[in-house]
Write a protein that holds these residues in place. Structure first.
Motif, PDB file in Angstrom:
ATOM      1  N   LEU A  50       0.856  -1.188   0.000  1.00 53.64           N
ATOM      2  CA  LEU A  50       0.000   0.000   0.000  1.00 53.64           C
ATOM      3  C   LEU A  50       0.887   1.232   0.000  1.00 53.64           C
ATOM      4  O   LEU A  50       1.895   1.274   0.706  1.00 53.64           O
ATOM      5  CB  LEU A  50      -0.893   0.001   1.254  1.00 53.64           C
ATOM      6  CG  LEU A  50      -2.039   1.000   1.272  1.00 53.64           C
ATOM      7  CD1 LEU A  50      -3.146   0.569   0.310  1.00 53.64           C
ATOM      8  CD2 LEU A  50      -2.605   1.153   2.670  1.00 53.64           C
ATOM      9  N   THR A  51       0.507   2.235  -0.795  1.00 50.53           N
ATOM     10  CA  THR A  51       1.265   3.481  -0.890  1.00 50.53           C
ATOM     11  C   THR A  51       0.316   4.650  -0.669  1.00 50.53           C
ATOM     12  O   THR A  51      -0.797   4.657  -1.199  1.00 50.53           O
ATOM     13  CB  THR A  51       1.923   3.608  -2.282  1.00 50.53           C
ATOM     14  OG1 THR A  51       2.762   2.467  -2.497  1.00 50.53           O
ATOM     15  CG2 THR A  51       2.763   4.863  -2.388  1.00 50.53           C
ATOM     16  N   SER A  52       0.773   5.635   0.081  1.00 48.81           N
ATOM     17  CA  SER A  52      -0.064   6.797   0.373  1.00 48.81           C
ATOM     18  C   SER A  52       0.104   7.891  -0.663  1.00 48.81           C
ATOM     19  O   SER A  52       0.999   7.844  -1.509  1.00 48.81           O
ATOM     20  CB  SER A  52       0.304   7.373   1.750  1.00 48.81           C
ATOM     21  OG  SER A  52       1.519   8.111   1.675  1.00 48.81           O
ATOM     22  N   GLU A  53      -0.732   8.896  -0.512  1.00 47.53           N
ATOM     23  CA  GLU A  53      -0.570  10.135  -1.256  1.00 47.53           C
ATOM     24  C   GLU A  53       0.601  10.908  -0.645  1.00 47.53           C
ATOM     25  O   GLU A  53       1.181  10.468   0.344  1.00 47.53           O
ATOM     26  CB  GLU A  53      -1.850  10.961  -1.151  1.00 47.53           C
ATOM     27  CG  GLU A  53      -2.134  11.398   0.294  1.00 47.53           C
ATOM     28  CD  GLU A  53      -3.427  12.191   0.453  1.00 47.53           C
ATOM     29  OE1 GLU A  53      -4.112  12.449  -0.538  1.00 47.53           O
ATOM     30  OE2 GLU A  53      -3.734  12.545   1.594  1.00 47.53           O
ATOM     31  N   GLY A  54       0.896  12.063  -1.191  1.00 44.39           N
ATOM     32  CA  GLY A  54       1.921  12.919  -0.612  1.00 44.39           C
ATOM     33  C   GLY A  54       1.324  13.833   0.447  1.00 44.39           C
ATOM     34  O   GLY A  54       0.185  14.299   0.304  1.00 44.39           O
ATOM     35  N   ILE A  76      -1.106   7.030   8.527  1.00 43.63           N
ATOM     36  CA  ILE A  76      -0.762   5.682   8.997  1.00 43.63           C
ATOM     37  C   ILE A  76      -1.776   5.203  10.027  1.00 43.63           C
ATOM     38  O   ILE A  76      -2.243   4.056   9.973  1.00 43.63           O
ATOM     39  CB  ILE A  76       0.678   5.651   9.564  1.00 43.63           C
ATOM     40  CG1 ILE A  76       1.684   5.812   8.422  1.00 43.63           C
ATOM     41  CG2 ILE A  76       0.927   4.360  10.353  1.00 43.63           C
ATOM     42  CD1 ILE A  76       3.125   6.013   8.871  1.00 43.63           C
ATOM     43  N   GLU A  77      -2.132   6.072  10.960  1.00 44.26           N
ATOM     44  CA  GLU A  77      -3.115   5.688  11.982  1.00 44.26           C
ATOM     45  C   GLU A  77      -4.465   5.378  11.346  1.00 44.26           C
ATOM     46  O   GLU A  77      -5.180   4.469  11.776  1.00 44.26           O
ATOM     47  CB  GLU A  77      -3.245   6.781  13.047  1.00 44.26           C
ATOM     48  CG  GLU A  77      -2.035   6.867  13.950  1.00 44.26           C
ATOM     49  CD  GLU A  77      -1.626   5.517  14.538  1.00 44.26           C
ATOM     50  OE1 GLU A  77      -2.499   4.797  15.087  1.00 44.26           O
ATOM     51  OE2 GLU A  77      -0.437   5.156  14.440  1.00 44.26           O
ATOM     52  N   SER A  78      -4.809   6.117  10.296  1.00 37.87           N
ATOM     53  CA  SER A  78      -6.063   5.852   9.596  1.00 37.87           C
ATOM     54  C   SER A  78      -6.034   4.491   8.899  1.00 37.87           C
ATOM     55  O   SER A  78      -7.040   3.764   8.895  1.00 37.87           O
ATOM     56  CB  SER A  78      -6.337   6.973   8.582  1.00 37.87           C
ATOM     57  OG  SER A  78      -7.601   6.818   7.995  1.00 37.87           O
ATOM     58  N   VAL A  79      -4.885   4.126   8.333  1.00 36.43           N
ATOM     59  CA  VAL A  79      -4.755   2.796   7.730  1.00 36.43           C
ATOM     60  C   VAL A  79      -4.945   1.734   8.807  1.00 36.43           C
ATOM     61  O   VAL A  79      -5.701   0.774   8.621  1.00 36.43           O
ATOM     62  CB  VAL A  79      -3.397   2.618   7.019  1.00 36.43           C
ATOM     63  CG1 VAL A  79      -3.178   1.160   6.621  1.00 36.43           C
ATOM     64  CG2 VAL A  79      -3.304   3.514   5.800  1.00 36.43           C
ATOM     65  N   ARG A  80      -4.270   1.895   9.931  1.00 34.28           N
ATOM     66  CA  ARG A  80      -4.405   0.919  11.022  1.00 34.28           C
ATOM     67  C   ARG A  80      -5.862   0.764  11.448  1.00 34.28           C
ATOM     68  O   ARG A  80      -6.336  -0.337  11.692  1.00 34.28           O
ATOM     69  CB  ARG A  80      -3.558   1.345  12.213  1.00 34.28           C
ATOM     70  CG  ARG A  80      -2.081   1.149  12.008  1.00 34.28           C
ATOM     71  CD  ARG A  80      -1.321   1.593  13.225  1.00 34.28           C
ATOM     72  NE  ARG A  80       0.086   1.222  13.125  1.00 34.28           N
ATOM     73  CZ  ARG A  80       1.053   1.813  13.804  1.00 34.28           C
ATOM     74  NH1 ARG A  80       0.771   2.818  14.620  1.00 34.28           N
ATOM     75  NH2 ARG A  80       2.296   1.411  13.663  1.00 34.28           N
ATOM     76  N   GLY A 129     -14.784   8.375   3.231  1.00 31.49           N
ATOM     77  CA  GLY A 129     -14.687   8.094   1.803  1.00 31.49           C
ATOM     78  C   GLY A 129     -13.390   8.534   1.150  1.00 31.49           C
ATOM     79  O   GLY A 129     -13.165   8.258  -0.026  1.00 31.49           O
ATOM     80  N   GLN A 130     -12.526   9.211   1.897  1.00 31.24           N
ATOM     81  CA  GLN A 130     -11.259   9.670   1.338  1.00 31.24           C
ATOM     82  C   GLN A 130     -10.288   8.500   1.189  1.00 31.24           C
ATOM     83  O   GLN A 130     -10.161   7.667   2.086  1.00 31.24           O
ATOM     84  CB  GLN A 130     -10.635  10.733   2.237  1.00 31.24           C
ATOM     85  CG  GLN A 130      -9.349  11.302   1.685  1.00 31.24           C
ATOM     86  CD  GLN A 130      -8.768  12.404   2.562  1.00 31.24           C
ATOM     87  OE1 GLN A 130      -9.340  12.780   3.563  1.00 31.24           O
ATOM     88  NE2 GLN A 130      -7.618  12.911   2.173  1.00 31.24           N
ATOM     89  N   VAL A 131      -9.604   8.432   0.042  1.00 25.13           N
ATOM     90  CA  VAL A 131      -8.616   7.383  -0.195  1.00 25.13           C
ATOM     91  C   VAL A 131      -7.407   7.623   0.704  1.00 25.13           C
ATOM     92  O   VAL A 131      -6.835   8.707   0.727  1.00 25.13           O
ATOM     93  CB  VAL A 131      -8.194   7.341  -1.680  1.00 25.13           C
ATOM     94  CG1 VAL A 131      -7.043   6.359  -1.884  1.00 25.13           C
ATOM     95  CG2 VAL A 131      -9.372   6.957  -2.556  1.00 25.13           C
ATOM     96  N   ILE A 132      -7.017   6.590   1.453  1.00 24.00           N
ATOM     97  CA  ILE A 132      -5.851   6.658   2.335  1.00 24.00           C
ATOM     98  C   ILE A 132      -4.616   6.112   1.629  1.00 24.00           C
ATOM     99  O   ILE A 132      -3.508   6.573   1.837  1.00 24.00           O
ATOM    100  CB  ILE A 132      -6.071   5.841   3.628  1.00 24.00           C
ATOM    101  CG1 ILE A 132      -7.408   6.135   4.272  1.00 24.00           C
ATOM    102  CG2 ILE A 132      -4.936   6.084   4.608  1.00 24.00           C
ATOM    103  CD1 ILE A 132      -7.813   5.124   5.320  1.00 24.00           C
TER     104      ILE A 132
END
Length: 111
Positions: A28-32, A43-47, A75-78
């Protein structure tokens, strides 16, 4: 070996995290993010959201390859996955995020 989040910097100076499985593969890769604190919040939101299979959106690129995004409750992409050759690979990637994200350590390579 457990998965881990790696925080790095993009060429434009923004912070970005990747989630790597225990074998070192990026899953998984995040936005900037302009600030490191925002990256840590991501990161906490992914967890928080990785345990809910309903937060994963299964998608297909124009070239037929499969990928997924993980979304927060609003609904925001993490984060987004790599491209997979087929839906089976994509679904394995989702399972890997669900298994690795909750307990993954953070490796900050920006310090």
């Amino acid at each position: 070996m457990a998965g881990k989040f790696e925080i790095g910097k993009r060429s434009n100076g923004e912070f970005q995290f990747t989630l790597k499985a225990g074998n070192g593969q990026v899953i998984l890769t995040s936005e900037g993010y302009k600030a490191k604190e925002s990256c840590l919040n991501g990161i906490e939101s992914v967890r928080k959201n990785a345990g809910d299979e309903g937060r994963f959106e299964r998608l297909q690129a124009k070239d037929g390859r499969s990928y997924f995004t993980l979304k927060a409750g609003n609904g925001q992409v993490i984060g987004q996955s790599q491209m997979y050759a087929d839906a089976g690979g994509r679904d394995n990637g989702i399972r890997s995020v669900m298994e690795n994200a909750p307990g993954a350590a953070i490796d900050d390579t920006t310090d």
